[in-house]
Design an enzyme around this catalytic site. Sequence first.
Site, short mmCIF file in Angstrom:
data_model
loop_
_atom_site.label_atom_id
_atom_site.label_comp_id
_atom_site.label_asym_id
_atom_site.label_seq_id
_atom_site.Cartn_x
_atom_site.Cartn_y
_atom_site.Cartn_z
N CYS A 14 0.82 -1.22 0.00
CA CYS A 14 0.00 0.00 0.00
C CYS A 14 0.85 1.26 0.00
O CYS A 14 2.03 1.24 0.34
CB CYS A 14 -0.92 -0.01 1.22
SG CYS A 14 -2.25 1.24 1.13
N ASP A 142 -6.09 -2.53 11.68
CA ASP A 142 -5.01 -1.56 11.76
C ASP A 142 -4.96 -1.02 13.19
O ASP A 142 -5.93 -1.12 13.94
CB ASP A 142 -5.25 -0.42 10.77
CG ASP A 142 -3.97 0.30 10.39
OD1 ASP A 142 -2.90 -0.03 10.94
OD2 ASP A 142 -4.02 1.20 9.54
#
Length: 233
Positions: A14, A142
């Site tokens: 990412c 996360d």
Amino acid sequence: MSAPPLPRTRIKICGLTREADVDAAIEAGADAIGFVLYPKSPRAVTADRAAALASRLPPFITPVLLFVNEDAPKVIASLAQVKGSIAQFHGEETPQQCEEATGPGRFRYMRAARIPLGDAGAGFDLVKYASDYSHAQAILLDAHVDGYGGGGKAFDWSLLPPAVDAHLVLSGGLTPANVGDGIRILRTCCKTLSVDVSSGVEIDGPGNKGLKDAGKIRQFVAAVRAADASFSS
């Protein structure tokens, strides 16, 4: 009878901003490429730039567009512009807002769950969260820090529930050195497990957010494959 083999862990790289980094992720064997469409992020790119970078992808590698509390029309327009992409919602988007911003049903999406750091992580009800966002293709895990995104921080993976009826994506503070531990802890607690890395494969030094290190990407992918192999040995 022996248990059927577990599906391999899929990998997303990412926060890409450069052609060379997209090419490096493809060469290393990534399954998905993430582009940050959150203007306040140091890794932010525009939808036009994401579309240009995604045009380098061969078949069967998925572009993922990360949004934070973005207006639904802009999300839909960006997803339409980047062909084959899915959304990743990282703000305070409700299930209804996620549905509205993806068509509804026209595009797929992942929803980020922001897990508190330390012992507080035990209080996060991931089972309920996954149920609330049952239309999401996956729940991305996360660390909950100031701002949005894990900031290179890892939460305590061992505090997550032992069984979650969802596809999970482990993120936040992953590196080639620790991703294997995360996979071994979470691999059997969900439908499938994927991993998502950003800062853990970036070039060392200040000012390099969004600039990836091809060697670290290869090391990360190799560590994931080694962890997978440990389940079949």
